[in-house]
Design a protein around this motif. Structure first.
Motif, PDB file in Angstrom:
ATOM      1  N   PHE A  78      71.698  45.228 -34.709  1.00 17.37           N
ATOM      2  CA  PHE A  78      72.448  44.917 -33.496  1.00 17.37           C
ATOM      3  C   PHE A  78      73.950  44.739 -33.744  1.00 17.37           C
ATOM      4  O   PHE A  78      74.711  44.663 -32.795  1.00 17.37           O
ATOM      5  CB  PHE A  78      71.812  43.733 -32.757  1.00 17.37           C
ATOM      6  N   TRP A  79      74.386  44.688 -35.000  1.00 15.67           N
ATOM      7  CA  TRP A  79      75.829  44.846 -35.255  1.00 15.67           C
ATOM      8  C   TRP A  79      76.235  46.241 -34.767  1.00 15.67           C
ATOM      9  O   TRP A  79      77.235  46.420 -34.091  1.00 15.67           O
ATOM     10  CB  TRP A  79      76.135  44.746 -36.757  1.00 15.67           C
ATOM     11  N   GLU A  80      75.408  47.220 -35.175  1.00  7.00           N
ATOM     12  CA  GLU A  80      75.703  48.602 -34.771  1.00  7.00           C
ATOM     13  C   GLU A  80      75.521  48.793 -33.282  1.00  7.00           C
ATOM     14  O   GLU A  80      76.378  49.349 -32.596  1.00  7.00           O
ATOM     15  CB  GLU A  80      74.769  49.575 -35.504  1.00  7.00           C
ATOM     16  N   ALA A  81      74.356  48.355 -32.779  1.00  6.43           N
ATOM     17  CA  ALA A  81      74.012  48.658 -31.383  1.00  6.43           C
ATOM     18  C   ALA A  81      74.987  47.997 -30.412  1.00  6.43           C
ATOM     19  O   ALA A  81      75.431  48.636 -29.451  1.00  6.43           O
ATOM     20  CB  ALA A  81      72.582  48.221 -31.093  1.00  6.43           C
ATOM     21  N   THR A  82      75.353  46.731 -30.635  1.00  2.60           N
ATOM     22  CA  THR A  82      76.286  46.083 -29.699  1.00  2.60           C
ATOM     23  C   THR A  82      77.626  46.819 -29.703  1.00  2.60           C
ATOM     24  O   THR A  82      78.236  47.012 -28.651  1.00  2.60           O
ATOM     25  CB  THR A  82      76.506  44.596 -30.040  1.00  2.60           C
ATOM     26  N   THR A  83      78.061  47.231 -30.889  1.00  4.80           N
ATOM     27  CA  THR A  83      79.338  47.944 -30.978  1.00  4.80           C
ATOM     28  C   THR A  83      79.265  49.271 -30.230  1.00  4.80           C
ATOM     29  O   THR A  83      80.137  49.595 -29.416  1.00  4.80           O
ATOM     30  CB  THR A  83      79.710  48.175 -32.464  1.00  4.80           C
ATOM     31  N   LEU A  84      78.216  50.028 -30.501  1.00  2.57           N
ATOM     32  CA  LEU A  84      78.096  51.337 -29.842  1.00  2.57           C
ATOM     33  C   LEU A  84      77.874  51.200 -28.340  1.00  2.57           C
ATOM     34  O   LEU A  84      78.378  51.994 -27.555  1.00  2.57           O
ATOM     35  CB  LEU A  84      76.944  52.135 -30.465  1.00  2.57           C
ATOM     36  N   ASN A  85      77.121  50.195 -27.930  1.00  2.00           N
ATOM     37  CA  ASN A  85      76.765  50.076 -26.508  1.00  2.00           C
ATOM     38  C   ASN A  85      77.889  49.497 -25.661  1.00  2.00           C
ATOM     39  O   ASN A  85      77.950  49.749 -24.465  1.00  2.00           O
ATOM     40  CB  ASN A  85      75.534  49.171 -26.328  1.00  2.00           C
ATOM     41  N   LEU A  86      78.756  48.687 -26.275  1.00  2.00           N
ATOM     42  CA  LEU A  86      79.708  47.929 -25.456  1.00  2.00           C
ATOM     43  C   LEU A  86      81.177  48.257 -25.710  1.00  2.00           C
ATOM     44  O   LEU A  86      82.039  47.848 -24.940  1.00  2.00           O
ATOM     45  CB  LEU A  86      79.489  46.413 -25.664  1.00  2.00           C
ATOM     46  N   ASP A 222      74.284  47.355 -17.608  1.00  2.00           N
ATOM     47  CA  ASP A 222      75.024  48.235 -16.689  1.00  2.00           C
ATOM     48  C   ASP A 222      76.173  48.937 -17.401  1.00  2.00           C
ATOM     49  O   ASP A 222      76.450  50.104 -17.170  1.00  2.00           O
ATOM     50  CB  ASP A 222      75.599  47.436 -15.515  1.00  2.00           C
ATOM     51  N   ARG A 223      76.823  48.203 -18.263  1.00  2.00           N
ATOM     52  CA  ARG A 223      77.960  48.759 -19.009  1.00  2.00           C
ATOM     53  C   ARG A 223      77.512  49.977 -19.823  1.00  2.00           C
ATOM     54  O   ARG A 223      78.159  51.008 -19.846  1.00  2.00           O
ATOM     55  CB  ARG A 223      78.510  47.670 -19.938  1.00  2.00           C
ATOM     56  N   GLU A 224      76.352  49.845 -20.451  1.00  2.00           N
ATOM     57  CA  GLU A 224      75.899  50.928 -21.311  1.00  2.00           C
ATOM     58  C   GLU A 224      75.489  52.149 -20.503  1.00  2.00           C
ATOM     59  O   GLU A 224      75.595  53.284 -20.981  1.00  2.00           O
ATOM     60  CB  GLU A 224      74.730  50.436 -22.157  1.00  2.00           C
ATOM     61  N   VAL A 225      75.041  51.913 -19.295  1.00  2.00           N
ATOM     62  CA  VAL A 225      74.606  53.038 -18.467  1.00  2.00           C
ATOM     63  C   VAL A 225      75.759  54.025 -18.260  1.00  2.00           C
ATOM     64  O   VAL A 225      75.559  55.233 -18.210  1.00  2.00           O
ATOM     65  CB  VAL A 225      74.056  52.515 -17.108  1.00  2.00           C
ATOM     66  N   GLU A 226      76.989  53.497 -18.240  1.00  2.00           N
ATOM     67  CA  GLU A 226      78.147  54.385 -18.041  1.00  2.00           C
ATOM     68  C   GLU A 226      78.550  55.121 -19.319  1.00  2.00           C
ATOM     69  O   GLU A 226      79.375  56.013 -19.294  1.00  2.00           O
ATOM     70  CB  GLU A 226      79.391  53.552 -17.663  1.00  2.00           C
ATOM     71  N   LYS A 227      78.003  54.692 -20.473  1.00  2.00           N
ATOM     72  CA  LYS A 227      78.522  55.207 -21.747  1.00  2.00           C
ATOM     73  C   LYS A 227      77.673  56.348 -22.287  1.00  2.00           C
ATOM     74  O   LYS A 227      76.457  56.230 -22.364  1.00  2.00           O
ATOM     75  CB  LYS A 227      78.511  54.085 -22.789  1.00  2.00           C
ATOM     76  N   SER A 230      76.336  55.659 -26.605  1.00  2.00           N
ATOM     77  CA  SER A 230      75.753  54.393 -27.041  1.00  2.00           C
ATOM     78  C   SER A 230      74.689  54.637 -28.115  1.00  2.00           C
ATOM     79  O   SER A 230      74.364  55.782 -28.427  1.00  2.00           O
ATOM     80  CB  SER A 230      75.149  53.667 -25.842  1.00  2.00           C
ATOM     81  N   SER A 231      74.154  53.563 -28.629  1.00  2.00           N
ATOM     82  CA  SER A 231      73.160  53.673 -29.701  1.00  2.00           C
ATOM     83  C   SER A 231      71.863  54.276 -29.159  1.00  2.00           C
ATOM     84  O   SER A 231      71.451  53.976 -28.046  1.00  2.00           O
ATOM     85  CB  SER A 231      72.886  52.269 -30.261  1.00  2.00           C
ATOM     86  N   TRP A 232      71.255  55.125 -29.952  1.00  2.00           N
ATOM     87  CA  TRP A 232      69.947  55.654 -29.533  1.00  2.00           C
ATOM     88  C   TRP A 232      68.877  54.614 -29.825  1.00  2.00           C
ATOM     89  O   TRP A 232      68.180  54.161 -28.936  1.00  2.00           O
ATOM     90  CB  TRP A 232      69.639  56.957 -30.281  1.00  2.00           C
ATOM     91  N   TYR A 233      68.799  54.187 -31.096  1.00  2.00           N
ATOM     92  CA  TYR A 233      67.704  53.291 -31.496  1.00  2.00           C
ATOM     93  C   TYR A 233      67.830  51.924 -30.819  1.00  2.00           C
ATOM     94  O   TYR A 233      66.855  51.360 -30.351  1.00  2.00           O
ATOM     95  CB  TYR A 233      67.703  53.138 -33.026  1.00  2.00           C
ATOM     96  N   GLY A 234      69.045  51.408 -30.779  1.00  2.00           N
ATOM     97  CA  GLY A 234      69.257  50.065 -30.212  1.00  2.00           C
ATOM     98  C   GLY A 234      69.915  50.116 -28.838  1.00  2.00           C
ATOM     99  O   GLY A 234      70.501  49.124 -28.402  1.00  2.00           O
ATOM    100  N   GLY A 235      69.826  51.265 -28.170  1.00  2.00           N
ATOM    101  CA  GLY A 235      70.423  51.379 -26.834  1.00  2.00           C
ATOM    102  C   GLY A 235      69.753  50.404 -25.874  1.00  2.00           C
ATOM    103  O   GLY A 235      68.527  50.362 -25.804  1.00  2.00           O
ATOM    104  N   PHE A 236      70.555  49.641 -25.152  1.00  2.00           N
ATOM    105  CA  PHE A 236      69.957  48.660 -24.233  1.00  2.00           C
ATOM    106  C   PHE A 236      69.159  49.383 -23.147  1.00  2.00           C
ATOM    107  O   PHE A 236      68.088  48.964 -22.755  1.00  2.00           O
ATOM    108  CB  PHE A 236      71.040  47.786 -23.581  1.00  2.00           C
ATOM    109  N   ARG A 237      69.761  50.469 -22.652  1.00  2.00           N
ATOM    110  CA  ARG A 237      69.111  51.157 -21.549  1.00  2.00           C
ATOM    111  C   ARG A 237      67.779  51.765 -22.010  1.00  2.00           C
ATOM    112  O   ARG A 237      66.752  51.599 -21.372  1.00  2.00           O
ATOM    113  CB  ARG A 237      70.024  52.258 -21.013  1.00  2.00           C
ATOM    114  N   ARG A 238      67.832  52.457 -23.133  1.00  2.00           N
ATOM    115  CA  ARG A 238      66.610  53.114 -23.612  1.00  2.00           C
ATOM    116  C   ARG A 238      65.499  52.093 -23.868  1.00  2.00           C
ATOM    117  O   ARG A 238      64.350  52.279 -23.453  1.00  2.00           O
ATOM    118  CB  ARG A 238      66.903  53.872 -24.912  1.00  2.00           C
ATOM    119  N   THR A 239      65.841  50.999 -24.546  1.00  2.00           N
ATOM    120  CA  THR A 239      64.798  50.026 -24.908  1.00  2.00           C
ATOM    121  C   THR A 239      64.285  49.277 -23.669  1.00  2.00           C
ATOM    122  O   THR A 239      63.088  49.065 -23.519  1.00  2.00           O
ATOM    123  CB  THR A 239      65.342  49.019 -25.942  1.00  2.00           C
ATOM    124  N   ILE A 240      65.198  48.914 -22.777  1.00  2.00           N
ATOM    125  CA  ILE A 240      64.788  48.111 -21.612  1.00  2.00           C
ATOM    126  C   ILE A 240      64.062  48.991 -20.589  1.00  2.00           C
ATOM    127  O   ILE A 240      63.050  48.578 -20.006  1.00  2.00           O
ATOM    128  CB  ILE A 240      66.010  47.375 -21.024  1.00  2.00           C
TER     129      ILE A 240
END
Ligand code: PLP
Length: 372
Positions: A78-86, A222-227, A230-240
């Motif tokens: 989630f160091w990676e995922a938060t950076t990529l997603n946000l 919501d923020r990630e939805v516009e990006k 973002s991270s594939w593995y730790g993408g918030f949208r994909r996982t949620i």
């Protein structure tokens, strides 16, 4: 490349050591046993039963209305995922030890522009400094990346107050590494505008290593939805989204560790978030008093971690030799200082299932070996 590492045979006769390191920590026997169920498929109904149970139990334990993602991996994911997603370009990282510095390194490696707010090791991040950094910057920070519990220095940063400052800057998301304290140090996630807060299971959750847990706000989703990047593995949208549609993870998870998670979550719900916090606070106060008597605490006054004590070696004991002897004679493992602090400090992990009684067994052993 010449391989430096040679194969060393794993044996069957290791002594069990009681773990007082800053994680992994002690795991209850029934939690270990829960992992021995026969394997089942990650697309079976049984998996949905398991994954929805652990996700919803985690929300209940933490008292959050935000989404929870549990992935195979560790907090590092989630160091990676938060950076990529946000983050598009700029982020602010208050650095006050090895782990916050590594969060910054990860973001740099991912091509982001990191602005550091630097503190001496042992100091805590101050909310008013974060405000000043934002106010005086000539760029907009997409994210502030904070570390709640700096395991290298034993500092507990005032994440709640920093979150309250950041609420005034809605374009700046707040991600929190709570890897070594979540579950043992109460935090009201929803009240302080935290967009993503994550932990590893082998720390204050007292589970085997192998899973990373992240609590994600609606804004972060919501923020990630516009990006697009973002991270594939730790993408918030994909996982949620996968959870919403199927109640499962997007790829094959470490099912045995999720079984252990389910079992340990029963214990954590029985005890409750507040009571676990109180038990950890008592351990912190005990070690603090002990350190004051024999050594000193390393962190700035008032910012001591509830899960990792960093003790300053004011007596100049041989830290490495003491650790080794305590290990040999008492079958207990604790840690030296991190990096350059190797001999200047030592660290006691009092997290998870430990109690003042079990921590006292370690401090008695240190007293005996170091002749205090
Ligand atoms: C504060 C902090 N962040 C991140 C990490 C990395 O965690 P993991 O090794 O579980 O990915 C650690 C590990 O000790 C840590 O203490």
């Amino acid at each position: 490349m010449d391989p430096v590492t040679k194969k060393r045979e794993y044996r069957d006769d290791y002594d069990d050591k009681t773990l007082y390191i800053p994680g992994p920590t002690e795991v209850r026997d029934d939690v270990i046993e829960a992992m021995t169920e026969s394997t089942f498929g990650h697309r079976m109904d049984r998996m949905t039963d398991l994954y929805t149970t652990i996700v919803e139990d985690t929300k209940e334990f933490l008292g959050t209305d935000n989404e929870v993602v549990i992935l195979t991996g560790s907090g590092t994911e989630f160091w990676e995922a938060t950076t990529l997603n946000l983050v598009d370009e700029h982020l602010l990282v208050p650095t006050c030890g090895a782990f916050s510095e590594r969060y910054a390194n990860v973001a740099e490696r991912l091509g982001k522009t990191v602005h550091r707010l630097e503190y001496e090791w042992g100091e805590a991040v101050k909310p008013e400094d974060v405000r000043e950094a934002i106010e005086t910057a000539d760029v907009n920070y997409d994210m502030v990346a904070g570390v709640m519990n700096e395991s290298s220095t034993g500092v507990r940063n005032p994440i709640e107050e920093i979150g309250d400052v950041l609420k005034e800057y809605p374009d700046t998301y707040f991600a929190v590494d709570a890897v070594s304290c979540l579950g043992g140090d109460y935090i009201n996630i929803d009240a302080h505008g935290i967009d993503a807060i994550f932990a590893s299971t082998q720390k204050a959750f007292a589970m085997p290593p192998g899973l990373a847990v992240c609590v994600v706000s609606d804004d972060a989703y919501d923020r990630e939805v516009e990006k697009g990047d973002s991270s594939w593995y730790g993408g918030f949208r994909r996982t949620i989204d996968y959870y919403d549609r199927k109640g499962q993870t997007h790829s094959t998870p470490a099912i045995p560790i999720m079984l252990a998670y389910r079992q340990q979550m029963k214990h954590m719900l029985d005890e409750g978030h507040r009571a676990r916090d109180e038990r950890h606070r008592e351990m912190m106060e005990y070690v603090h008093d002990w350190a004051d008597e024999h050594f000193a605490m390393f962190p700035e006054d008032g910012y001591e971690s509830q899960t990792v004590a960093c003790v300053e070696n004011t007596r100049g004991i041989d830290v490495a030799a003491t650790i080794e002897e305590v290990n040999e004679e008492y079958d207990m493992a604790f840690s030296n200082g991190y990096g350059d602090l190797g001999e200047e400090t030592f660290r006691i992990g009092h997290m998870g299932e430990h109690t003042v009684e079990s921590v006292t067994e370690l401090t008695d052993a240190i007293e005996d070996v170091a002749d205090l």
